[in-house]
Design a protein around this motif. Structure first.
Motif, PDB file in Angstrom:
ATOM      1  N   SER A 107       0.835  -1.208   0.000  1.00 31.77           N
ATOM      2  CA  SER A 107       0.000   0.000   0.000  1.00 31.77           C
ATOM      3  C   SER A 107       0.865   1.252   0.000  1.00 31.77           C
ATOM      4  N   GLU A 108       1.924   1.216   0.790  1.00 31.21           N
ATOM      5  CA  GLU A 108       2.839   2.375   0.844  1.00 31.21           C
ATOM      6  C   GLU A 108       3.521   2.594  -0.502  1.00 31.21           C
ATOM      7  N   LEU A 109       3.930   1.493  -1.119  1.00 33.71           N
ATOM      8  CA  LEU A 109       4.613   1.602  -2.422  1.00 33.71           C
ATOM      9  C   LEU A 109       3.691   2.239  -3.453  1.00 33.71           C
ATOM     10  N   LYS A 110       2.422   1.833  -3.422  1.00 37.32           N
ATOM     11  CA  LYS A 110       1.471   2.338  -4.412  1.00 37.32           C
ATOM     12  C   LYS A 110       1.240   3.840  -4.272  1.00 37.32           C
ATOM     13  N   LYS A 111       1.496   4.344  -3.069  1.00 38.02           N
ATOM     14  CA  LYS A 111       1.282   5.780  -2.847  1.00 38.02           C
ATOM     15  C   LYS A 111       2.438   6.628  -3.367  1.00 38.02           C
ATOM     16  N   LEU A 112       3.577   5.997  -3.663  1.00 38.00           N
ATOM     17  CA  LEU A 112       4.730   6.774  -4.143  1.00 38.00           C
ATOM     18  C   LEU A 112       4.413   7.376  -5.515  1.00 38.00           C
ATOM     19  N   ALA A 113       4.788   8.617  -5.677  1.00 37.80           N
ATOM     20  CA  ALA A 113       4.439   9.337  -6.914  1.00 37.80           C
ATOM     21  C   ALA A 113       5.085   8.723  -8.146  1.00 37.80           C
ATOM     22  N   PHE A 114       6.252   8.121  -7.984  1.00 39.96           N
ATOM     23  CA  PHE A 114       6.979   7.590  -9.149  1.00 39.96           C
ATOM     24  C   PHE A 114       6.618   6.127  -9.443  1.00 39.96           C
ATOM     25  N   VAL A 115       5.697   5.554  -8.690  1.00 40.50           N
ATOM     26  CA  VAL A 115       5.311   4.153  -8.915  1.00 40.50           C
ATOM     27  C   VAL A 115       4.077   4.101  -9.819  1.00 40.50           C
ATOM     28  N   VAL A 116       4.217   3.401 -10.930  1.00 41.84           N
ATOM     29  CA  VAL A 116       3.104   3.258 -11.872  1.00 41.84           C
ATOM     30  C   VAL A 116       2.171   2.142 -11.411  1.00 41.84           C
ATOM     31  N   SER A 117       2.757   1.001 -11.046  1.00 42.42           N
ATOM     32  CA  SER A 117       1.936  -0.120 -10.589  1.00 42.42           C
ATOM     33  C   SER A 117       2.798  -1.076  -9.777  1.00 42.42           C
ATOM     34  N   VAL A 118       2.115  -1.898  -8.988  1.00 41.65           N
ATOM     35  CA  VAL A 118       2.793  -2.937  -8.212  1.00 41.65           C
ATOM     36  C   VAL A 118       2.101  -4.244  -8.550  1.00 41.65           C
ATOM     37  N   LYS A 119       2.877  -5.173  -9.070  1.00 39.39           N
ATOM     38  CA  LYS A 119       2.278  -6.456  -9.468  1.00 39.39           C
ATOM     39  C   LYS A 119       2.889  -7.572  -8.642  1.00 39.39           C
ATOM     40  N   THR A 120       2.004  -8.387  -8.071  1.00 38.11           N
ATOM     41  CA  THR A 120       2.519  -9.518  -7.287  1.00 38.11           C
ATOM     42  C   THR A 120       2.975 -10.606  -8.239  1.00 38.11           C
ATOM     43  N   THR A 121       3.941 -11.354  -7.773  1.00 35.93           N
ATOM     44  CA  THR A 121       4.437 -12.461  -8.571  1.00 35.93           C
ATOM     45  C   THR A 121       4.601 -13.657  -7.668  1.00 35.93           C
ATOM     46  N   GLU A 122       4.977 -14.740  -8.248  1.00 35.46           N
ATOM     47  CA  GLU A 122       5.049 -15.983  -7.496  1.00 35.46           C
ATOM     48  C   GLU A 122       6.270 -16.028  -6.587  1.00 35.46           C
ATOM     49  N   ARG A 123       6.085 -16.579  -5.410  1.00 30.24           N
ATOM     50  CA  ARG A 123       7.231 -16.864  -4.548  1.00 30.24           C
ATOM     51  C   ARG A 123       7.146 -18.340  -4.177  1.00 30.24           C
ATOM     52  N   PRO A 124       7.666 -19.178  -5.038  1.00 30.58           N
ATOM     53  CA  PRO A 124       7.449 -20.605  -4.841  1.00 30.58           C
ATOM     54  C   PRO A 124       8.219 -21.149  -3.647  1.00 30.58           C
ATOM     55  N   LEU A 125       7.655 -22.187  -3.060  1.00 31.78           N
ATOM     56  CA  LEU A 125       8.399 -22.911  -2.041  1.00 31.78           C
ATOM     57  C   LEU A 125       9.589 -23.575  -2.710  1.00 31.78           C
ATOM     58  N   GLU A 126      10.679 -23.596  -2.029  1.00 31.45           N
ATOM     59  CA  GLU A 126      11.879 -24.165  -2.640  1.00 31.45           C
ATOM     60  C   GLU A 126      11.941 -25.658  -2.371  1.00 31.45           C
ATOM     61  N   ILE A 127      11.112 -26.364  -3.112  1.00 31.92           N
ATOM     62  CA  ILE A 127      11.098 -27.823  -2.983  1.00 31.92           C
ATOM     63  C   ILE A 127      12.033 -28.394  -4.036  1.00 31.92           C
ATOM     64  N   LEU A 128      12.847 -29.312  -3.665  1.00 31.01           N
ATOM     65  CA  LEU A 128      13.804 -29.858  -4.620  1.00 31.01           C
ATOM     66  C   LEU A 128      13.130 -30.958  -5.423  1.00 31.01           C
ATOM     67  N   VAL A 129      13.072 -30.745  -6.691  1.00 35.70           N
ATOM     68  CA  VAL A 129      12.475 -31.727  -7.592  1.00 35.70           C
ATOM     69  C   VAL A 129      13.491 -32.031  -8.667  1.00 35.70           C
ATOM     70  N   SER A 130      13.675 -33.293  -8.945  1.00 35.76           N
ATOM     71  CA  SER A 130      14.670 -33.612  -9.969  1.00 35.76           C
ATOM     72  C   SER A 130      14.093 -33.320 -11.337  1.00 35.76           C
ATOM     73  N   GLY A 131      14.902 -32.758 -12.189  1.00 37.51           N
ATOM     74  CA  GLY A 131      14.461 -32.370 -13.521  1.00 37.51           C
ATOM     75  C   GLY A 131      14.618 -33.496 -14.512  1.00 37.51           C
ATOM     76  N   ARG A 132      14.180 -33.242 -15.731  1.00 35.99           N
ATOM     77  CA  ARG A 132      14.261 -34.256 -16.777  1.00 35.99           C
ATOM     78  C   ARG A 132      15.603 -34.267 -17.473  1.00 35.99           C
ATOM     79  N   ASN A 133      16.365 -33.191 -17.321  1.00 39.21           N
ATOM     80  CA  ASN A 133      17.643 -33.147 -18.012  1.00 39.21           C
ATOM     81  C   ASN A 133      18.696 -33.887 -17.221  1.00 39.21           C
ATOM     82  N   THR A 134      18.461 -35.150 -17.005  1.00 41.54           N
ATOM     83  CA  THR A 134      19.398 -35.923 -16.195  1.00 41.54           C
ATOM     84  C   THR A 134      20.637 -36.259 -17.005  1.00 41.54           C
ATOM     85  N   TYR A 135      21.707 -36.299 -16.342  1.00 42.93           N
ATOM     86  CA  TYR A 135      22.943 -36.728 -16.979  1.00 42.93           C
ATOM     87  C   TYR A 135      23.635 -37.662 -16.025  1.00 42.93           C
TER      88      TYR A 135
END
Lengths: 571, 232
Positions: A107-135
């Motif tokens: 809310s404070e950020l949105k009130k700043l005169a130089f801020v056009v918009s504030v967009k939330t983004t993902e903050r994923p849990l850091e779960i370790l998953v093995s990928g497909r690019n196995t070597y």
């Protein structure tokens, strides 16, 4: 009493199981804060950008001074830092700052005169998953055995390396940025000795740990780098052994849960440091997106890739390894319009390898653009070994692209992009498994365009269209240059003796496509017969049958066989 | 002889025809079928899957102190299917039906080797699922709170004894009592689930008494376990 204890146990379990980060960070969200303007008064592109970045802009007719290159206003950064207490990333391209913030701070950020918009983004849990690019981290020494040398030769020869060799093209003077999970052993690995000796690793940065050392994190990047430019025991592993490199660690563990903003930061860093090419062997799919979002418009990383391309950088990205899974299609940023997306082929079958993600994009654009081996020999910290994934098709083509850039130094990048597509050995034929095929070095040294003689005839009889394949002997006599060996030590270095054909509807996208062996032999004999190439006793005897009433008219039937493509308009 | 000749000729003719219309398909993709929009998927409007779970019963009996539990030996196994209706990005309704096998391992006395109460139940559950974080076509991380009802269609008390009597003609004896009058067939519970994509931590709390009023004790109501998706 006992019940009270049990209720307490349930509560305790929930407390333990709740994500600790959520509690520790007081319900903070990751947000991008978009800013209104920049302070351009202090900006000088000639001191801010690497000379190669300036040169690239000039070649691509991109203004050397552009507001998107000016760093984010440090006064704004300071104010946002004061409110949130943290800055995760700054993007000069998007004039935005990424940080963690509580709802009250937002809310404070949105009130700043130089801020056009504030967009939330993902903050994923850091779960370790093995990928497909196995070597496989084998214990082999850095001495490839005879079969590994054959394999290494085949992965280069499939792209027609000889032509580059003939003209001493090895990517010299071309700067390639590699984004990956880490580059363990790159400082000591014998596969990069020639690069280190010439001091051709120009800069490194770990965007995860915010430090210079990238000899950490993982070995995937080491294998990837080796497929671009490695050389082991005098045997080249990729085509761009003479190129320069920028190494960026952008991934925390696997490609699935790492941060897209690291990719954006790395792209801006690569731009500033004069990269000509970005190789990125990563992609985001169902963990974050839906298939219908693979249109090159949704993800931050696709927007970043397109922005990099607009600065004149050729972005090479692996198509993905979801071909055999439910997702099936390419991930992002391989979906971005200006990204050269690379699929994988199997050296033994010679065509699409099962895990390589298919195109098209959601808006029916062609992807992947081209293909290369998806099974390679690479070099890791413990030695050379076979590995697989489109993660390695991408760097093979990135190496090719570096050589193409060296041979066409004055071409704008998107022109080079299309030249690479046109150099591919199915062009002008294409499909959503192979793109335009495997790029070929010989294209860049051709003085006259190829004009292959027809290798099949088209006959229309009633409701049916017959494609009659000419005998192999006849094709060889028509196109002597094409009548070379299909295989080299058991691995295809040309397309197998197959017919490619597709049905393109009136809106210009493919409804259906095939790769067929026209011989029609038993499947367990296919490889053997094709291995004998032109000796196939049934060649010339097998008409392919396509019923014209199967598809809404009008449509185009396009057929490719041994270098020759013909389109038949059906009305 | 003539017939053989004709048949032979026919075979040769057929052999000649067959390959001329054959093609071995090495790759075929029907793009139109693949790119149809879907409403079924892990994070789409509808989703259904099967699951398997197991866990343990926590706590001791309530009431009569002469009846106790053998800690850590009571367990359950569950297998079933579920349907998820997505209401919004955050909320979904989940319904499931399953089979559950529960074993309460009671304390032993005298020459008893074990004394178990076993139930085979049919369960129906409904719950509200709250997902956290942005995700694609992916189950994601969630908290689920709901209620369930179960019907014990089989209940047994299994007792095994090993009398220390050399005069007996047997060493062990197993008694099985079925259709127990002191077991309530119908029970209801509340539950919470904490899901990490295909893996789920479960906690169930039975709100009804499984032992009816004819007895002075009751079995522990709390069960915790792990569940995982078997497939869609």
């Amino acid at each position: 009493m006992v019940r009270n204890i049990q209720i307490a146990l349930v509560g305790l379990m929930l407390v333990i199981l709740l994500p600790t980060k959520t509690i520790a960070q007081e319900n903070m969200e990751k947000v991008w804060v978009f800013l209104a303007d920049k302070d351009t008064t202090q900006y000088n592109p000639y001191t801010f950008l690497d000379p190669k970045a300036i040169e690239r802009r000039q070649i691509n007719h991109v203004p050397v001074f552009h507001v998107s290159d000016v760093p984010v206003n440090p006064i704004y950064v300071g104010q946002i830092q004061t409110i949130t207490g943290n800055i995760r990333a700054e993007s000069r391209w998007f004039n935005a700052i990424c940080c963690l913030a509580t709802p009250q701070q937002i809310s404070e950020l949105k009130k700043l005169a130089f801020v056009v918009s504030v967009k939330t983004t993902e903050r994923p849990l850091e779960i370790l998953v093995s990928g497909r690019n196995t070597y496989q981290d084998h214990e082999e020494a850095f001495v490839p055995d005879a079969d590994e040398i054959n394999f290494l030769n085949a992965q280069r020869h499939r792209m027609g390396e000889a032509a580059f060799k003939k003209y001493k093209i090895d990517g010299n003077g071309v700067r390639v940025a590699v984004f990956d999970v880490g580059f363990k052993s790159y400082k000591t690995n014998p596969a990069f000795e020639h690069i280190r000796k010439d001091n051709r690793i120009k800069a490194t940065w770990d965007f995860v740990k915010k430090k210079e050392n990238v000899d950490a994190g993982g070995t995937h990047g080491t294998f990837v780098l080796s497929c671009i430019a490695g050389r082991i025991q005098g045997v080249d592993m990729g085509l761009a052994t003479g190129a320069e490199f920028l190494l960026a660690r952008t991934e925390t563990w696997t490609e699935f849960y790492s941060e897209e903003e690291n990719w954006l930061m790395a792209a801006e860093w690569a731009d500033k440091n004069g990269a000509d090419i970005i190789n990125s062997s990563l992609g985001y799919t169902y963990h974050r997106y839906f298939r219908e979002e693979m249109d090159g418009q949704h993800s931050l990383v696709a927007k970043a890739a397109n922005m990099a391309a607009s600065k004149g950088i050729l972005v090479v990205n692996s198509a993905g390894n979801e071909g055999g899974d439910k997702w099936k299609f390419i991930g992002t940023p391989a979906d971005a319009d200006s990204v050269l997306s690379i699929g994988g082929i199997h050296p033994i079958t010679g065509i699409h390898t099962s895990f390589s993600s298919f195109g098209p994009t959601r808006d029916k654009r062609l992807k992947p653009n081209v293909t290369a081996y998806g099974h390679v020999i690479g070099s890791g910290p413990k030695g050379v070994s076979e590995t697989q994934g489109t993660s390695f098709s991408g760097p093979l083509v990135a190496g090719f692209a570096a050589c193409a850039r060296q041979s066409r130094p004055s071409y704008p990048t998107m022109k080079l992009f299309h030249e690479i597509e046109q150099s591919a050995d199915l062009y002008p034929y294409y499909d959503y498994a192979h793109g335009y095929g495997v790029p070929q070095a010989s294209y860049f040294f051709r003085t006259t365009p190829l004009n292959p003689a027809p290798t099949f005839t088209v006959e229309e009889k009633g409701d049916r269209i017959y494609i009659r394949i000419k005998s192999a002997e006849k094709v060889n006599s028509l196109n002597p240059a094409d009548s070379v060996t299909y295989k080299e030590n058991g691995r295809y270095i040309q397309w197998p003796d197959y017919v490619f054909y597709h049905i393109e509807n009136e809106t210009g996208y493919l409804a259906h496509y095939w790769v067929v062996d026209p011989v029609g032999s038993l499947s367990n004999k296919i490889l053997e017969m094709i291995g004998e190439g032109s000796d196939s006793p049934l060649a010339g005897e097998g008409p392919l049958v396509i019923r014209r009433s199967q598809y809404p008219k009008p449509f185009t039937l396009r057929v490719h066989y041994r270098g020759y493509t013909q389109s038949i308009e059906i009305k | 002889m003539k017939i053989n000749y004709i048949l032979y000729s026919l075979l040769i003719a057929l052999a000649g025809i067959e390959p001329s219309f054959a093609q071995s398909v090495m790759l075929e993709q029907h793009v139109d079928q693949d790119t149809v929009s879907r409403s079924f998927g892990r994070n789409r409007k509808h989703f259904a899957g099967t699951f398997m779970g197991f866990g343990t019963i926590l706590g001791d009996t309530e009431g009569d102190s002469s009846v106790s539990m053998r800690q850590g030996r009571s367990s359950f196994f569950q297998y079933g299917g579920y349907y998820k209706l997505k209401l919004s990005k955050t909320f979904s309704l989940v319904g499931s039906g399953s089979y559950r096998y529960t074993k309460f391992d009671l304390g032993v006395t005298g020459d008893q080797v074990y004394n178990r109460l076993v139930t085979h139940e049919a369960l129906a559950e409904c719950a509200l699922r709250t997902n956290y974080g942005r995700r694609g076509d992916f189950i994601g991380n969630y908290l689920e709170i709901g209620v369930s009802g179960d019907y014990a269609f089989i209940d047994k008390n299994k007792v095994k004894t090993k009398p220390d009597d050399p005069d007996l003609t047997y060493q062990t004896r197993k008694l099985v009592f079925s259709n127990l009058s002191y077991i309530e067939k119908l029970n209801y519970s509340a539950h919470v689930r904490l899901g990490f994509n295909k893996w789920v931590l479960t906690a169930d709390y039975r709100l009804s008494d499984i032992i009816n009023d004819n007895n002075t004790y009751n079995l522990p109501p709390m069960a915790v376990g792990v569940r995982f998706d078997v497939g869609a």
